[in-house]
Design a protein around this motif. Structure first.
Motif, PDB file in Angstrom:
ATOM      1  N   THR A  34       0.792  -1.226   0.000  1.00 52.77           N
ATOM      2  CA  THR A  34       0.000   0.000   0.000  1.00 52.77           C
ATOM      3  C   THR A  34       0.824   1.276   0.000  1.00 52.77           C
ATOM      4  OG1 THR A  34      -0.122  -0.030   2.422  1.00 52.77           O
ATOM      5  CG2 THR A  34      -1.922  -1.099   1.227  1.00 52.77           C
ATOM      6  N   THR A  35       2.023   1.258   0.577  1.00 49.27           N
ATOM      7  CA  THR A  35       2.818   2.461   0.798  1.00 49.27           C
ATOM      8  C   THR A  35       4.156   2.342   0.094  1.00 49.27           C
ATOM      9  OG1 THR A  35       1.812   2.661   2.989  1.00 49.27           O
ATOM     10  CG2 THR A  35       3.781   3.974   2.574  1.00 49.27           C
ATOM     11  N   PRO A  36       4.600   3.382  -0.620  1.00 49.58           N
ATOM     12  CA  PRO A  36       5.936   3.309  -1.228  1.00 49.58           C
ATOM     13  C   PRO A  36       6.991   2.932  -0.198  1.00 49.58           C
ATOM     14  CG  PRO A  36       4.766   5.224  -2.048  1.00 49.58           C
ATOM     15  CD  PRO A  36       3.903   4.640  -0.964  1.00 49.58           C
ATOM     16  N   ALA A  37       7.932   2.107  -0.615  1.00 54.70           N
ATOM     17  CA  ALA A  37       8.969   1.616   0.284  1.00 54.70           C
ATOM     18  C   ALA A  37       9.773   2.767   0.866  1.00 54.70           C
ATOM     19  CB  ALA A  37       9.876   0.640  -0.455  1.00 54.70           C
ATOM     20  N   PHE A  38      10.475   2.495   1.966  1.00 54.48           N
ATOM     21  CA  PHE A  38      11.184   3.553   2.678  1.00 54.48           C
ATOM     22  C   PHE A  38      12.643   3.184   2.885  1.00 54.48           C
ATOM     23  CE2 PHE A  38       8.634   0.945   5.603  1.00 54.48           C
ATOM     24  CZ  PHE A  38       9.643   0.320   6.329  1.00 54.48           C
ATOM     25  N   VAL A  39      13.441   4.202   3.189  1.00 56.65           N
ATOM     26  CA  VAL A  39      14.882   4.041   3.370  1.00 56.65           C
ATOM     27  C   VAL A  39      15.260   4.532   4.760  1.00 56.65           C
ATOM     28  CG1 VAL A  39      17.176   4.678   2.545  1.00 56.65           C
ATOM     29  CG2 VAL A  39      15.290   4.371   0.916  1.00 56.65           C
TER      30      VAL A  39
ATOM     31  N   VAL B  87      14.936   8.527   5.494  1.00 54.53           N
ATOM     32  CA  VAL B  87      15.549   9.522   4.614  1.00 54.53           C
ATOM     33  C   VAL B  87      14.576   9.836   3.477  1.00 54.53           C
ATOM     34  CG1 VAL B  87      17.487   9.997   3.047  1.00 54.53           C
ATOM     35  CG2 VAL B  87      17.872   8.745   5.190  1.00 54.53           C
ATOM     36  N   TRP B  88      13.947   8.784   2.977  1.00 58.57           N
ATOM     37  CA  TRP B  88      12.869   8.928   1.990  1.00 58.57           C
ATOM     38  C   TRP B  88      11.892   7.789   2.226  1.00 58.57           C
ATOM     39  CZ3 TRP B  88      10.056   6.458  -1.670  1.00 58.57           C
ATOM     40  CH2 TRP B  88       9.341   7.248  -2.590  1.00 58.57           C
ATOM     41  N   GLY B  89      10.599   8.118   2.235  1.00 62.70           N
ATOM     42  CA  GLY B  89       9.598   7.076   2.425  1.00 62.70           C
ATOM     43  C   GLY B  89       8.202   7.570   2.150  1.00 62.70           C
ATOM     44  N   ALA B  90       7.375   6.699   1.630  1.00 59.37           N
ATOM     45  CA  ALA B  90       5.964   7.006   1.356  1.00 59.37           C
ATOM     46  C   ALA B  90       5.822   8.224   0.455  1.00 59.37           C
ATOM     47  CB  ALA B  90       5.195   7.210   2.647  1.00 59.37           C
ATOM     48  N   GLY B  91       6.801   8.415  -0.434  1.00 60.38           N
ATOM     49  CA  GLY B  91       6.700   9.483  -1.415  1.00 60.38           C
ATOM     50  C   GLY B  91       7.251  10.815  -0.978  1.00 60.38           C
ATOM     51  N   ALA B  92       7.948  10.883   0.163  1.00 56.89           N
ATOM     52  CA  ALA B  92       8.425  12.171   0.659  1.00 56.89           C
ATOM     53  C   ALA B  92       9.770  12.028   1.360  1.00 56.89           C
ATOM     54  CB  ALA B  92       7.405  12.776   1.624  1.00 56.89           C
ATOM     55  N   ASP B  93      10.550  13.111   1.306  1.00 57.13           N
ATOM     56  CA  ASP B  93      11.792  13.163   2.068  1.00 57.13           C
ATOM     57  C   ASP B  93      11.478  13.236   3.561  1.00 57.13           C
ATOM     58  OD1 ASP B  93      12.664  13.535  -0.509  1.00 57.13           O
ATOM     59  OD2 ASP B  93      13.452  15.562  -0.192  1.00 57.13           O
ATOM     60  N   TRP B  94      12.252  12.520   4.367  1.00 57.87           N
ATOM     61  CA  TRP B  94      12.238  12.631   5.823  1.00 57.87           C
ATOM     62  C   TRP B  94      10.886  12.274   6.445  1.00 57.87           C
ATOM     63  CZ3 TRP B  94      17.106  12.543   6.357  1.00 57.87           C
ATOM     64  CH2 TRP B  94      17.938  13.270   5.498  1.00 57.87           C
ATOM     65  N   ALA B  95      10.102  11.442   5.773  1.00 57.47           N
ATOM     66  CA  ALA B  95       8.829  11.006   6.339  1.00 57.47           C
ATOM     67  C   ALA B  95       9.072  10.081   7.534  1.00 57.47           C
ATOM     68  CB  ALA B  95       8.015  10.266   5.281  1.00 57.47           C
ATOM     69  N   VAL B  96       8.203  10.180   8.529  1.00 61.87           N
ATOM     70  CA  VAL B  96       8.199   9.258   9.664  1.00 61.87           C
ATOM     71  C   VAL B  96       6.910   8.461   9.588  1.00 61.87           C
ATOM     72  CG1 VAL B  96       8.370   9.004  12.163  1.00 61.87           C
ATOM     73  CG2 VAL B  96       9.541  10.905  11.015  1.00 61.87           C
TER      74      VAL B  96
ATOM     75  N   ASP C 257       5.258  12.487  11.658  1.00 63.00           N
ATOM     76  CA  ASP C 257       6.532  13.194  11.629  1.00 63.00           C
ATOM     77  C   ASP C 257       6.906  13.802  12.978  1.00 63.00           C
ATOM     78  OD1 ASP C 257       6.420  12.482   9.004  1.00 63.00           O
ATOM     79  OD2 ASP C 257       6.570  14.506   8.189  1.00 63.00           O
ATOM     80  N   SER C 258       5.932  14.039  13.854  1.00 52.87           N
ATOM     81  CA  SER C 258       6.235  14.593  15.162  1.00 52.87           C
ATOM     82  C   SER C 258       7.027  13.635  16.037  1.00 52.87           C
ATOM     83  CB  SER C 258       4.942  14.983  15.887  1.00 52.87           C
ATOM     84  OG  SER C 258       4.151  13.834  16.153  1.00 52.87           O
ATOM     85  N   ARG C 259       7.128  12.371  15.638  1.00 55.25           N
ATOM     86  CA  ARG C 259       7.863  11.375  16.432  1.00 55.25           C
ATOM     87  C   ARG C 259       9.276  11.129  15.895  1.00 55.25           C
ATOM     88  NH1 ARG C 259       3.475  12.318  18.376  1.00 55.25           N
ATOM     89  NH2 ARG C 259       2.155  10.840  19.544  1.00 55.25           N
ATOM     90  N   ARG C 260       9.730  11.989  14.980  1.00 54.30           N
ATOM     91  CA  ARG C 260      11.079  11.758  14.450  1.00 54.30           C
ATOM     92  C   ARG C 260      12.093  11.767  15.592  1.00 54.30           C
ATOM     93  NH1 ARG C 260      11.214  15.461  11.083  1.00 54.30           N
ATOM     94  NH2 ARG C 260      10.561  14.249   9.268  1.00 54.30           N
TER      95      ARG C 260
END
Length: 443
Positions: free
Chosen positions: A283-288, A346-355, A364-367
Motif C-alpha cells: 500500500t505504501t511506497p517503500a522507505f529508506v 531519509v525517503w519514504g511514502a513518497g516524501a523526504d524525511w517522512a516518519v 513526523d512529530s515522532r522523528r
C-alpha cells in the motif's frame, strides 16, 4: 536441494579452518559482485547503477583501539543485557523489562555478546555460556507450523505468543528477515566459538529453512483471517543484508542480493538515495532508513555496492543538518509513547524525511535522532558530524538501564524507550572501532 541440504546439516562437523576460508571467499565474492552490480547489465538498470558507481565511498574509521570513554559507553550498553537476560531461559528481552523477543532481537543479543567479548567486558567462557543457553532455549521453542520460529516468543516461558505477548495457538507466522538476522548471528558465533557448531546445527536442523527461500528470494508468512499467506519479504537494504546472512549458510538467494530489478533513485539534498520500487505492505511506497546499512557494515563489512549506498544515505543526513541545523540520524526506532514504533526515513511514502508507522501512516512529530544511528555512523565513518551526534546523545543516557532510543526532534526530549537492538548496535559499533567488522577475526 538434497545435496545442499546434506552440506548444511553437516556444517557443524566441518573443521573450523574450512569455515574461515569459506568466509574469506564469500567476502571476496561479494566485493566482486558488488563492483559488477554497480555497473549493471543494460538499459535503465545500468544508468541507475552508474549513478552510484560515481560516488566515492567515505573511508572507514576503524581506530584499532578503544578510548576510556568508548569503554564506559560499552559498559552502559552491556548493562542492558545484564538487566534483561532471563536467568532461567538465558534469553534477553527486546525492550527493558518486557519479557518478549523475536528472532531479530535474539540475533541482536548474540551480536551484543560477541561484541562485549571483543571489548573484554566479558571473558570467552561467559560469552560461550550465554550463547549456549540461548541455543538451548531456542531448541525448545514450538515452531510455527512445525517449520520455523514464530515472529514472537515469551522470554520467560518460551511460549509462542502474539504481539501483545499473549500465548497464541496459531502464532503470527515467520519473518524471513528476522530468521536471516539470527542466521547471521549464528554464523558469527560459530566463527568466534567453533565448539558451538554442533549446537547451532542441532537448532537449525529442526528448521525447514528451505521454506523461506524460493527462486532466489526470501519468503515470509502472514496470517490473513485464519489463512497463512506466503509473501516475498525484504526491500532494498534489508533484503541484501538478509541475503548475505543466508549465503553464509549455503542458500542461493541471488535474487534477494541483486537490486537492479527493483531499484529507483530519489534525490534527497543532492544525494542519490536507493529506493525499492515495490510497495511496503502493498500500500505504501517503500522507505529508506539507516539500520540495514549499519548492520551490514558493522557485522559483515561493506561490499562495494553497499558502501556506496551507505555513503549516500549518511551524507543526506549530514546535509540536512548543514541546511537546517537539526541533528539528523534517522532509522527505525521504538518510541516511548504511542504508537510505540516508527520508521524515521531519509525517503519514504513518497516524501523526504517522512516518519511512518508500520501501516504507513505519517507521524513526523515522532522523528527521533536515533542513538544506534549516531553510534553506528560514527563507528563506520568517524566524521566531525558523527562525533557531534554521539555527543548530543551522551547526556540522555541512563547508566543503570542502558542507552535510550534517542532524542525527539520536535521537543528535544529523550525518547526513553530502552531496547536490545539499540544497545546491541552501540556495542557492535564500539567493537568495530577497535577490531573492525565482527566477521573479521581480531588479531
Amino acid at each position: 536441494m538434497g545435496f545442499r541440504q546434506n552440506l548444511i546439516r553437516a556444517r557443524g562437523h566441518i573443521i573450523f579452518i574450512v569455515g574461515l576460508v569459506a568466509g574469506l571467499l564469500l567476502v571476496m565474492w561479494l566485493e566482486d559482485l558488488g563492483e559488477r552490480s554497480t555497473r549493471g547489465t543494460a538499459g535503465t538498470g545500468q544508468d541507475l547503477m552508474q549513478t552510484f558507481e560515481d560516488i566515492t565511498p567515505l573511508p572507514l574509521a576503524i581506530k584499532g583501539e578503544s578510548t576510556a570513554q568508548d569503554m564506559e559507553h560499552a559498559r552502559i550498553a552491556w548493562t542492558y543485557f545484564v538487566n534483561n537476560t532471563d536467568q532461567t531461559t538465558g534469553l534477553a528481552n527486546s525492550v527493558n523489562d518486557y519479557p518478549s523477543t523475536t528472532m531479530w532481537e535474539t540475533g541482536s543479543y548474540i551480536v551484543a555478546i560477541l561484541s562485549a567479548e571483543r571489548l573484554a567486558l566479558i571473558d570467552a567462557p561467559e560469552a560461550r555460556d550465554r550463547i549456549a543457553r540461548v541455543l538451548d532455549s531456542i531448541g525448545k521453542m514450538r515452531l510455527f507450523e512445525d517449520a520455523l520460529p514464530n515472529k514472537a516468543y515469551n522470554t520467560r516461558t518460551l511460549e509462542l505468543v502474539d504481539y501483545a505477548n499473549k500465548p497464541s495457538e496459531l502464532g503470527l507466522g515467520w519473518s524471513a528477515l528476522d530468521l536471516a538476522r539470527i542466521m547471521s548471528a549464528f554464523g558469527l558465533a560459530q566463527q568466534a566459538h567453533p565448539d558451538l557448531a554442533p549446537s547451532i546445527a542441532a537448532v537449525t536442523n529442526r528448521w525447514s529453512l528451505d521454506r523461506m527461500v524460493r527462486d532466489g528470494e526470501l519468503i515470509g508468512t502472514n496470517i490473513a483471517g485464519n489463512e497463512v499467506r506466503h509473501d516475498q519479504e525484504g526491500r532494498v537494504g534489508y533484503e541484501q543484508y538478509a541475503a548475505k546472512a543466508m549465503m553464509l549458510h549455503g542458500y542461493d538467494v541471488y535474487r534477494a542480493y541483486e537490486v537492479s530489478d527493483n531499484l529507483m533513485i530519489r534525490t534527497v539534498l543532492d544525494q542519490p538515495i536507493p529506493v525499492d520500487t515495490r510497495m511496503h505492505r502493498a500500500t505504501t511506497p517503500a522507505f529508506v532508513v539507516s539500520e540495514p546499512y549499519l548492520f551490514d557494515g558493522l557485522e559483515f563489512g561493506f561490499d562495494a555496492r553497499s558502501h556506496r549506498f551507505a555513503t549516500a544515505i549518511y551524507k543526506a543526513q549530514q546535509a540536512r543538518f548543514e541546511q537546517t541545523g537539526q541533528l539528523t540520524a534517522v532509522t527505525e526506532s521504538h518510541l516511548s509513547e504511542e504508537p510505540y514504533f516508527a520508521y524515521a526515513t531519509v525517503w519514504g511514502a513518497g516524501a523526504d524525511w517522512a516518519v511512518l508507522t508500520f501501516q504507513g501512516e505519517r507521524i513526523d512529530s515522532r522523528r527521533t535522532m536515533a542513538t544506534k544511528a549516531a553510534f553506528g555512523w560514527d563507528a563506520l565513518f568517524g566524521t566531525d558530524y558523527t562525533a557531534e551526534l554521539v555527543q548530543a546523545i551522551i547526556p540522555m543516557v541512563d547508566p543503570e538501564k542502558g542507552w535510550p532510543e534517542g532524542i525527539y526532534e520536535a521537543t528535544g526530549g529523550v525518547n526513553g524507550s530502552v531496547t536490545a537492538n539499540t544497545n546491541a548496535v552501540v556495542l557492535a559499533s564500539l567493537s568495530f572501532k577497535a577490531t573492525g567488522p565482527l566477521m573479521r577475526m581480531p588479531k
